[in-house]
Design an enzyme around this catalytic site. Sequence first.
Site, PDB file in Angstrom:
ATOM      1  N   ASN A 208       0.860  -1.187   0.000  1.00 11.28           N
ATOM      2  CA  ASN A 208       0.000   0.000   0.000  1.00 11.28           C
ATOM      3  C   ASN A 208       0.889   1.227   0.000  1.00 11.28           C
ATOM      4  OD1 ASN A 208      -2.225  -1.571   0.234  1.00 11.28           O
ATOM      5  ND2 ASN A 208      -2.692  -0.996   2.335  1.00 11.28           N
ATOM      6  N   ASP A 276      -4.244  -5.938   2.181  1.00 12.08           N
ATOM      7  CA  ASP A 276      -5.364  -6.851   2.445  1.00 12.08           C
ATOM      8  C   ASP A 276      -5.078  -8.264   1.951  1.00 12.08           C
ATOM      9  OD1 ASP A 276      -6.987  -5.051   3.760  1.00 12.08           O
ATOM     10  OD2 ASP A 276      -7.727  -4.182   1.878  1.00 12.08           O
ATOM     11  N   PRO A 304      -4.600 -11.705   7.488  1.00 14.94           N
ATOM     12  CA  PRO A 304      -5.371 -11.554   8.726  1.00 14.94           C
ATOM     13  C   PRO A 304      -5.624 -10.065   8.971  1.00 14.94           C
ATOM     14  CG  PRO A 304      -3.054 -12.030   9.207  1.00 14.94           C
ATOM     15  CD  PRO A 304      -3.231 -12.174   7.723  1.00 14.94           C
ATOM     16  N   ASP A 305      -6.801  -9.732   9.502  1.00 14.90           N
ATOM     17  CA  ASP A 305      -7.070  -8.338   9.862  1.00 14.90           C
ATOM     18  C   ASP A 305      -6.592  -8.140  11.305  1.00 14.90           C
ATOM     19  OD1 ASP A 305      -8.336  -5.937  10.820  1.00 14.90           O
ATOM     20  OD2 ASP A 305      -9.495  -5.991   8.954  1.00 14.90           O
ATOM     21  N   ILE A 306      -5.500  -7.416  11.437  1.00 15.96           N
ATOM     22  CA  ILE A 306      -4.857  -7.281  12.756  1.00 15.96           C
ATOM     23  C   ILE A 306      -5.779  -6.543  13.730  1.00 15.96           C
ATOM     24  CG2 ILE A 306      -2.803  -6.410  13.942  1.00 15.96           C
ATOM     25  CD1 ILE A 306      -1.441  -6.513  11.078  1.00 15.96           C
ATOM     26  N   LYS A 341     -15.092  -3.994  12.589  1.00 15.93           N
ATOM     27  CA  LYS A 341     -13.795  -4.405  13.146  1.00 15.93           C
ATOM     28  C   LYS A 341     -13.851  -4.541  14.663  1.00 15.93           C
ATOM     29  CE  LYS A 341     -11.122  -3.050   9.317  1.00 15.93           C
ATOM     30  NZ  LYS A 341      -9.831  -3.452   8.779  1.00 15.93           N
TER      31      LYS A 341
END
Length: 398
Positions: A208, A276, A304-306, A341
């Site tokens: 990113n 992502d 993984p979404d931290i 989230k």
Amino acid sequence: MLAGKRILLIIGGGIAAYKSLELIRLLSREGASVVPVLTRAGAEFVTPLSVSALAGGRVHTELFDLTQEAEMGHIQLSRAADLVVVAPATADLMAKMATGRADDLASTLLLATDKRVMIAPAMNVRMWLHPATQRNLATLQADGITTIGPNEGDMACGEFGPGRMAEPAEILAAIDGAFGRGPLAGKHVIVTSGPTHEPIDPVRYIANRSSGAQGTAIAAALHEMGAKVTFVTGPALVPPPKGVTVVAVETAAQMLAAVNAALPADVAVMAAAVADWRVANEGSQKMKKDGTGKMPALEFAENPDILATLSRSDQRPRLVVGFAAETEKVLEHATAKRLRKGCDWIVANDVSPATGIMGGRENAVTLLTESGAEEWPRMPKEEVARHLARKIAEAVQG
Ligand code: C5P
């Protein structure tokens, strides 16, 4: 309280010098002993008499004061302090510090000291934004010098922009923080920052866009307020702040592992621009062109979404703050993101290219909490960071 602390306060020549009188008052009220040094230019704005009256002692002004040299000496003066504060730090003083010049008492003390140095710059907006000053600032920061401000606003010269000296209360908070006495003393905060790099093969990656500037400023502001900061950073363009524990990572998986390893924490601020997806068919060797003119197909797996993982973990910090960098429908997307989230707050901003925010000096954010949206005016990233750090301190103290 700053009882027993000795602060060498160098007052440079700028209209903001009058605010340093208030700073002396605040420091004395906290029990610190202030040893003031007034530059020749500083003495054009405030008088030695008012400085020494407020500090309750003599004000040092000249380098070659022989009595003073015999009694104490400029080397000792700079060493006897627990902290050196320069307020206001003029463009000229910053230039001298960055190049190591020592042609008067103030600059000699700054070169001779072995103590931590904090500067509160104050100058005309053009002088502040001039590449020479920005170059000097970068040098000073790389040397480990802490900067407080400048703030943005109306200036005595009639212009508007960054250049106003930080308020005495803000400088006091930073000084408290330097002695581990800030409002976040004893609190552990994890900050993620920068991009992640997800390898395609040993020489290529996807990423990113993120300079890491906002995350770095947040970590610095939290540290200034006395927090113990674990700074988990991807490969950012700006160097990490001084005084924090730096954990350098590359991929999202490494970032998650580093965040988990840093737990427990009281607060987490997830400012990283995490990729992502990662490349599922990462090549173990450099991929070669095969003459067909076609790029080999990449397969992606979701990272993984931290933030979401941390928000739902058994070891969830008391306050979890996420970011939402959006290019359209900012509030709508950010509001949905907060709920999805499971974090407490979302700092939302519009990063569409026209805003110049990505990679720029300034940010315009909206803070979303359970009680609604709070829109902050556009301001330098350092100021956004200090605002956020103050909000965090209020939330975890309350
Ligand atoms: O979903 P999006 O990337 O827009 O969410 C942004 C927020 O989520 C940021 O706080 C970012 O640090 C965090 N995030 C994360 N792990 C990911 C993706 C985003 O922690 N894999």
